[in-house]
Write a protein that holds these residues in place. Structure first.
Motif, short mmCIF file in Angstrom:
data_model
loop_
_atom_site.label_atom_id
_atom_site.label_comp_id
_atom_site.label_asym_id
_atom_site.label_seq_id
_atom_site.Cartn_x
_atom_site.Cartn_y
_atom_site.Cartn_z
N ASP A 5 0.94 -1.24 0.08
CA ASP A 5 0.16 0.12 0.00
C ASP A 5 0.85 1.18 -0.04
N LEU A 6 1.97 1.17 0.91
CA LEU A 6 2.77 2.25 0.82
C LEU A 6 3.45 2.66 -0.66
N MET A 7 3.91 1.61 -1.34
CA MET A 7 4.73 1.63 -2.45
C MET A 7 3.75 2.17 -3.36
N ARG A 8 2.50 1.69 -3.66
CA ARG A 8 1.41 2.22 -4.30
C ARG A 8 1.23 3.86 -4.28
N LYS A 9 1.42 4.07 -2.97
CA LYS A 9 0.99 5.55 -2.71
C LYS A 9 2.22 6.55 -3.25
N ASP A 10 3.43 6.01 -2.91
CA ASP A 10 4.77 6.73 -3.19
C ASP A 10 5.32 6.42 -4.40
N LEU A 11 5.40 5.38 -5.10
CA LEU A 11 6.00 5.20 -6.33
C LEU A 11 5.28 5.13 -7.62
N PRO A 12 4.99 6.50 -8.19
CA PRO A 12 4.59 6.67 -9.37
C PRO A 12 4.93 5.69 -10.58
N PHE A 13 5.93 5.06 -10.45
CA PHE A 13 6.57 4.46 -11.47
C PHE A 13 6.26 2.86 -11.35
N LEU A 14 5.58 2.65 -10.30
CA LEU A 14 5.40 1.17 -10.05
C LEU A 14 4.34 0.30 -10.94
N TYR A 15 4.85 -0.75 -11.19
CA TYR A 15 3.92 -1.58 -12.09
C TYR A 15 3.57 -2.87 -11.34
N GLU A 16 2.48 -3.52 -11.38
CA GLU A 16 2.14 -4.69 -10.64
C GLU A 16 1.53 -5.71 -11.61
N PHE A 17 1.71 -7.12 -11.12
CA PHE A 17 1.20 -8.10 -12.22
C PHE A 17 -0.44 -8.35 -11.66
N THR A 18 -1.48 -8.33 -12.71
CA THR A 18 -2.68 -8.46 -12.16
C THR A 18 -3.26 -9.81 -12.63
N HIS A 19 -2.37 -10.62 -13.03
CA HIS A 19 -2.95 -12.00 -13.62
C HIS A 19 -3.30 -12.86 -12.65
N PRO A 20 -4.55 -13.41 -12.61
CA PRO A 20 -4.95 -14.51 -11.71
C PRO A 20 -4.03 -15.47 -11.08
N ASP A 21 -3.16 -16.03 -12.03
CA ASP A 21 -2.39 -16.87 -11.58
C ASP A 21 -1.00 -16.55 -11.03
N LEU A 22 -0.80 -15.50 -10.70
CA LEU A 22 0.20 -14.91 -9.92
C LEU A 22 -0.31 -14.19 -8.52
N ASP A 23 0.33 -14.93 -7.43
CA ASP A 23 0.11 -14.35 -6.12
C ASP A 23 1.11 -13.64 -5.66
N LEU A 24 0.93 -12.37 -5.18
CA LEU A 24 2.02 -11.77 -4.27
C LEU A 24 2.47 -12.55 -3.09
N PHE A 25 3.68 -12.75 -3.23
CA PHE A 25 4.40 -13.44 -2.16
C PHE A 25 5.26 -12.50 -0.79
N SER A 26 5.78 -11.37 -1.56
CA SER A 26 6.55 -10.24 -0.83
C SER A 26 6.81 -9.07 -1.50
N ALA A 27 7.06 -8.26 -0.76
CA ALA A 27 7.35 -6.76 -1.38
C ALA A 27 8.35 -6.08 -0.54
N GLY A 28 9.20 -5.59 -0.96
CA GLY A 28 10.42 -4.58 -0.50
C GLY A 28 10.34 -3.25 -1.05
N TYR A 29 10.57 -2.30 -0.27
CA TYR A 29 10.59 -0.83 -0.64
C TYR A 29 12.06 -0.20 -0.04
N GLU A 30 13.03 -0.03 -0.97
CA GLU A 30 14.10 0.62 -0.52
C GLU A 30 14.66 1.99 -1.01
N LYS A 31 15.34 2.57 -0.43
CA LYS A 31 15.89 4.04 -0.92
C LYS A 31 17.41 4.07 -0.91
#
Length: 130
Positions: A5-31
């Protein structure tokens, strides 16, 4: 989920997969200095894995074995969802590496236990968040 949620808010360049066969397992946000980096890991049917990172072209990125795979031949050049992609075979496992560029941002997608053809089809569901 809070990191995503923080990444979606802060990172205008963020892309994500929306395919139903892919499940988000982990996320990392670094600077690094003034540059933000996004790291996402997806699983496919509990066997395949997709690693994603996005970062500014002028940024320094840390070394990661998930992305520093030995590549073989370049496979295809194509544009999809606004990103210009180069694709490569991976030598030591079933999978492929895609390196994309859009504006000032680089997108790397590496698949394991997912073929090049299947991963290229999954890339159709790689969309901007904002």
């Amino acid at each position: 989920e809070a990191v995503v949620d923080l990444m979606r808010k802060d990172l205008p360049f963020l892309y994500e997969f929306t395919h139903p066969d892919l499940d988000l397992f982990s996320a990392g946000y670094e600077k690094y200095k003034n540059f933000n980096h996004a790291y996402l890991t997806y699983t496919k049917n509990e066997t395949g894995v997709v690693y994603v990172r996005a970062y500014h072209k002028d940024s320094f990125i840390r070394t990661s074995t998930d992305f520093n795979r030995e590549t073989g031949n370049q496979l295809e050049l194509f544009t999809l969802n606004g990103i210009e992609w180069k694709s490569y075979e991976i030598k030591d496992v079933l999978g492929a590496k895609f390196i994309g560029m859009k504006g000032d941002y680089i997108y790397e997608v590496v698949s394991q236990k997912i073929s090049f053809e299947e991963m290229k089809a999954l890339l159709e569901s790689f969309h901007p968040v904002n």
